[in-house]
Design a protein around this motif. Structure first.
Motif, PDB file in Angstrom:
ATOM      1  N   GLN A 120       0.858  -1.043   0.286  1.00 21.79           N
ATOM      2  CA  GLN A 120      -0.160  -0.264  -0.164  1.00 21.79           C
ATOM      3  C   GLN A 120       1.093   1.569   0.032  1.00 21.79           C
ATOM      4  N   ALA A 121       0.472   1.884  -0.809  1.00 17.60           N
ATOM      5  CA  ALA A 121       1.548   3.408  -0.835  1.00 17.60           C
ATOM      6  C   ALA A 121       1.159   3.953   0.404  1.00 17.60           C
ATOM      7  N   THR A 122       2.460   4.982   0.831  1.00 20.31           N
ATOM      8  CA  THR A 122       2.472   5.733   1.864  1.00 20.31           C
ATOM      9  C   THR A 122       2.857   6.749   1.923  1.00 20.31           C
ATOM     10  N   GLY A 123       3.469   7.510   0.720  1.00 19.67           N
ATOM     11  CA  GLY A 123       3.190   8.597   0.039  1.00 19.67           C
ATOM     12  C   GLY A 123       2.518   9.202   0.005  1.00 19.67           C
ATOM     13  N   THR A 124       2.426  10.583  -0.492  1.00 22.88           N
ATOM     14  CA  THR A 124       1.777  11.386  -0.857  1.00 22.88           C
ATOM     15  C   THR A 124       1.467  11.356  -2.744  1.00 22.88           C
ATOM     16  N   LYS A 125       2.798  11.630  -3.149  1.00 25.55           N
ATOM     17  CA  LYS A 125       2.508  11.684  -4.770  1.00 25.55           C
ATOM     18  C   LYS A 125       3.730  10.197  -5.022  1.00 25.55           C
ATOM     19  N   ASN A 126       2.517   9.446  -4.940  1.00 26.36           N
ATOM     20  CA  ASN A 126       2.706   7.746  -5.215  1.00 26.36           C
ATOM     21  C   ASN A 126       2.373   7.372  -6.885  1.00 26.36           C
ATOM     22  N   THR A 127       2.790   6.400  -7.469  1.00 26.44           N
ATOM     23  CA  THR A 127       2.907   6.379  -8.893  1.00 26.44           C
ATOM     24  C   THR A 127       1.284   5.767  -8.693  1.00 26.44           C
ATOM     25  N   PHE A 128       0.764   4.818  -7.868  1.00 25.78           N
ATOM     26  CA  PHE A 128      -0.054   3.787  -7.648  1.00 25.78           C
ATOM     27  C   PHE A 128      -0.498   3.369  -6.184  1.00 25.78           C
ATOM     28  N   ASN A 129      -1.902   3.704  -5.835  1.00 24.67           N
ATOM     29  CA  ASN A 129      -2.390   3.340  -4.966  1.00 24.67           C
ATOM     30  C   ASN A 129      -1.753   1.748  -3.843  1.00 24.67           C
ATOM     31  N   TYR A 130      -1.653   0.964  -4.477  1.00 24.47           N
ATOM     32  CA  TYR A 130      -1.486  -0.107  -4.263  1.00 24.47           C
ATOM     33  C   TYR A 130      -0.347  -0.966  -5.417  1.00 24.47           C
TER      34      TYR A 130
END
Length: 182
Positions: A42-52
């Protein structure tokens, strides 16, 4: 992880909360009919490419991966989910075979350029381990997927180091998403 394995990466963008997403993801995952090891991040940062991002390991000789879209739940018709099958990859470098510790995260770098100089990434300072995946098929979405293991406090430095060498790469910070046992 199995020797001579192909790792199928599946990426998800969704407006769903974690619990709602996991229910939907489990429906998708049931469509895969082969025995495999699976890790969901699961994404933890604010500007991730994908949520999961999910990684599915299987032996190359048994590779028949089809990740199909499940039926939309009648309970949540507003749920939007975009699924991107990145493709099958082989590991060309494995430095870490475990999940992250409490104060660690993974930084995935999705590289589309076929002429990426992997030595540049190997010489960066702000990480502990680096796993490198290379496209197994020509139709893969990315040429390479790099999986950095880094202390959470070193992640901003690592991201800056990567931006210096390649601003076109897609990146995202992830932690393992615990899927409830059935």
């Amino acid at each position: 992880m199995k020797k001579d394995a192909i790792v199928q990466f599946v990426c998800f963008d969704t407006n769903a909360g974690t619990e709602e997403f996991i229910v939907q993801w489990e429906q998708y995952n049931k469509m895969v009919s082969i025995d495999q090891e699976v890790i969901l991040q699961q994404a933890t940062g604010t500007k991730n490419t994908f949520n999961y991002v999910s990684q599915h390991w299987c032996v190359a000789s048994d590779f028949q991966f089809v990740f199909k879209k499940g039926k939309r739940s009648a309970h949540s018709p507003e749920l939007e989910m975009r699924v991107k099958e990145a493709g099958g990859y082989t590991q060309v470098q494995t430095e870490c075979k475990r999940e992250t510790d409490d104060h660690e995260s993974k930084l995935f770098v999705f590289i589309s350029a076929g002429t990426a100089d992997l030595e540049v990434y190997k010489q960066l300072d702000a990480y502990k381990y680096l796993n490198i995946y290379q496209a197994y098929y020509e139709s893969c979405a990315f040429t390479y997927i790099l999986e950095f293991f880094a202390d959470d406090i070193q992640l901003p430095q690592l991201i800056e180091e990567i931006k210096i060498h390649n601003r076109l790469s897609e990146t995202g910070i992830y932690k393992e998403c615990l899927v409830p046992a059935k």
